[in-house]
Design a protein around this motif. Structure first.
Motif, PDB file in Angstrom:
ATOM      1  N   GLU A  21     -40.609  53.198  -2.977  1.00 45.46           N
ATOM      2  CA  GLU A  21     -41.243  52.611  -1.793  1.00 45.46           C
ATOM      3  C   GLU A  21     -42.717  52.993  -1.712  1.00 45.46           C
ATOM      4  O   GLU A  21     -43.584  52.156  -1.457  1.00 45.46           O
ATOM      5  CB  GLU A  21     -40.511  53.067  -0.526  1.00 45.46           C
ATOM      6  CG  GLU A  21     -39.101  52.514  -0.407  1.00 45.46           C
ATOM      7  CD  GLU A  21     -38.341  53.108   0.770  1.00 45.46           C
ATOM      8  OE1 GLU A  21     -38.848  54.076   1.379  1.00 45.46           O
ATOM      9  OE2 GLU A  21     -37.240  52.614   1.062  1.00 45.46           O
ATOM     10  N   THR A  22     -43.006  54.267  -1.938  1.00 46.73           N
ATOM     11  CA  THR A  22     -44.390  54.743  -1.849  1.00 46.73           C
ATOM     12  C   THR A  22     -45.232  54.192  -2.984  1.00 46.73           C
ATOM     13  O   THR A  22     -46.401  53.842  -2.792  1.00 46.73           O
ATOM     14  CB  THR A  22     -44.426  56.285  -1.856  1.00 46.73           C
ATOM     15  OG1 THR A  22     -43.625  56.768  -0.772  1.00 46.73           O
ATOM     16  CG2 THR A  22     -45.849  56.802  -1.704  1.00 46.73           C
TER      17      THR A  22
ATOM     18  N   ALA B 102     -44.938  51.309  -4.488  1.00 45.13           N
ATOM     19  CA  ALA B 102     -45.297  49.936  -4.139  1.00 45.13           C
ATOM     20  C   ALA B 102     -46.364  49.924  -3.049  1.00 45.13           C
ATOM     21  O   ALA B 102     -47.320  49.137  -3.106  1.00 45.13           O
ATOM     22  CB  ALA B 102     -44.057  49.166  -3.689  1.00 45.13           C
ATOM     23  N   ARG B 103     -46.221  50.803  -2.065  1.00 50.35           N
ATOM     24  CA  ARG B 103     -47.208  50.870  -0.979  1.00 50.35           C
ATOM     25  C   ARG B 103     -48.561  51.336  -1.499  1.00 50.35           C
ATOM     26  O   ARG B 103     -49.610  50.850  -1.057  1.00 50.35           O
ATOM     27  CB  ARG B 103     -46.698  51.791   0.131  1.00 50.35           C
ATOM     28  CG  ARG B 103     -47.569  51.765   1.382  1.00 50.35           C
ATOM     29  CD  ARG B 103     -46.889  52.409   2.570  1.00 50.35           C
ATOM     30  NE  ARG B 103     -46.591  53.810   2.342  1.00 50.35           N
ATOM     31  CZ  ARG B 103     -45.362  54.307   2.221  1.00 50.35           C
ATOM     32  NH1 ARG B 103     -44.312  53.506   2.281  1.00 50.35           N
ATOM     33  NH2 ARG B 103     -45.162  55.599   2.027  1.00 50.35           N
TER      34      ARG B 103
ATOM     35  N   TYR C  99     -42.968  58.245  -9.602  1.00 49.59           N
ATOM     36  CA  TYR C  99     -41.981  58.627  -8.582  1.00 49.59           C
ATOM     37  C   TYR C  99     -41.860  60.148  -8.485  1.00 49.59           C
ATOM     38  O   TYR C  99     -41.742  60.702  -7.383  1.00 49.59           O
ATOM     39  CB  TYR C  99     -40.602  58.062  -8.925  1.00 49.59           C
ATOM     40  CG  TYR C  99     -40.478  56.562  -8.925  1.00 49.59           C
ATOM     41  CD1 TYR C  99     -41.511  55.728  -8.510  1.00 49.59           C
ATOM     42  CD2 TYR C  99     -39.298  55.963  -9.363  1.00 49.59           C
ATOM     43  CE1 TYR C  99     -41.381  54.348  -8.532  1.00 49.59           C
ATOM     44  CE2 TYR C  99     -39.156  54.581  -9.387  1.00 49.59           C
ATOM     45  CZ  TYR C  99     -40.205  53.780  -8.974  1.00 49.59           C
ATOM     46  OH  TYR C  99     -40.056  52.418  -9.000  1.00 49.59           O
TER      47      TYR C  99
ATOM     48  N   LEU D  32     -35.787  56.831  -4.503  1.00 45.05           N
ATOM     49  CA  LEU D  32     -35.910  55.806  -3.464  1.00 45.05           C
ATOM     50  C   LEU D  32     -37.254  55.884  -2.760  1.00 45.05           C
ATOM     51  O   LEU D  32     -37.994  54.900  -2.694  1.00 45.05           O
ATOM     52  CB  LEU D  32     -34.767  55.938  -2.441  1.00 45.05           C
ATOM     53  CG  LEU D  32     -34.796  54.907  -1.316  1.00 45.05           C
ATOM     54  CD1 LEU D  32     -34.721  53.491  -1.896  1.00 45.05           C
ATOM     55  CD2 LEU D  32     -33.634  55.133  -0.350  1.00 45.05           C
ATOM     56  N   VAL D  33     -37.581  57.068  -2.246  1.00 43.84           N
ATOM     57  CA  VAL D  33     -38.868  57.200  -1.553  1.00 43.84           C
ATOM     58  C   VAL D  33     -40.014  56.990  -2.529  1.00 43.84           C
ATOM     59  O   VAL D  33     -41.059  56.440  -2.176  1.00 43.84           O
ATOM     60  CB  VAL D  33     -38.984  58.566  -0.845  1.00 43.84           C
ATOM     61  CG1 VAL D  33     -39.044  59.711  -1.852  1.00 43.84           C
ATOM     62  CG2 VAL D  33     -40.218  58.606   0.058  1.00 43.84           C
TER      63      VAL D  33
END
Length: 199
Positions: free
Chosen positions: A154-155, A157-158, A94, A150-151
């Motif tokens: 998300e990233t 996982a992507r 992260y 947070l970002v």
């Protein structure tokens, strides 16, 4: 100008052994790099791989020999059995994602610092203070360790989904826009030759 998607895990010994060579190859050929940390354990299960803990002893013994040979060959300090491995990859991943988005620091230096912390410095890269120090030393705001959660999630996982789609199954993995792939720090010379049009 070409581009390299760099898929790696922050607990990968082979990503650590890559050192700064990817950046040297990219600079030589005017290539940009996107750093895509991902969950190596999850990708094993989705691409037919086996996590180290589940591998046959002969494979683990060879892995140990290979890692020690390469660390000597590359002149990198290396601990075959670091105190904090395996550890949670998500927090360090992260931080890398947040730093890449924020810009302004040495992203390659941050990645290498986190890998070195795990494999040569006996530090737990899941710990906030370790991540903050690596961020600060690479010229980033250490508060990215918190603000990028947070970002980053998300990233992260992507990145895993994109890795599977791109044919990635290990770390480090280098993917070019046309789908050409190179797996492993020992294939960086091949990446160099390919970008030069010689391979």
């Amino acid at each position: 100008m070409t581009h390299i998607d760099y898929y790696f895990a922050t607990i990968s010994p082979y990503a650590y052994l890559a050192g700064a060579r990817l950046e040297e190859v990219a600079q030589k050929h005017g290539a940009s790099v996107t750093y895509k940390p991902f969950d190596i354990v999850s990708i094993f299960g989705r691409t037919g791989g086996t996590p180290p803990k589940d591998r046959h002893p002969s494979r683990l013994e060879y892995r140990a020999q290979e890692l020690q040979r390469y660390s000597k060959k590359l002149g990198l300090p290396f601990n075959l059995k670091p105190a904090h491995w395996p550890t949670n990859m998500a927090p360090s991943s992260y931080a890398i994602i947040a730093a890449q988005k924020a810009g302004g620091g040495d992203l390659a230096g941050l990645v290498q610092a986190l890998l070195r912390a795990c494999w040569a410095e006996e530090k737990d890269i899941a710990q906030d203070e370790v991540i903050r120090t690596c961020l600060a030393d690479a010229g980033f705001d250490p508060s990215l360790a918190d603000s990028g959660l947070l970002v980053g999630a998300e990233t992260y996982a992507r990145n895993l989904e994109e890795a599977v789609e791109a044919g990635v199954f290990g770390s480090p993995f280098y993917v070019l826009p046309d789908g050409t792939r190179f797996w492993g720090q020992d294939r960086l010379d091949d990446l160099d030759l390919h970008l030069a049009g010689a391979l």
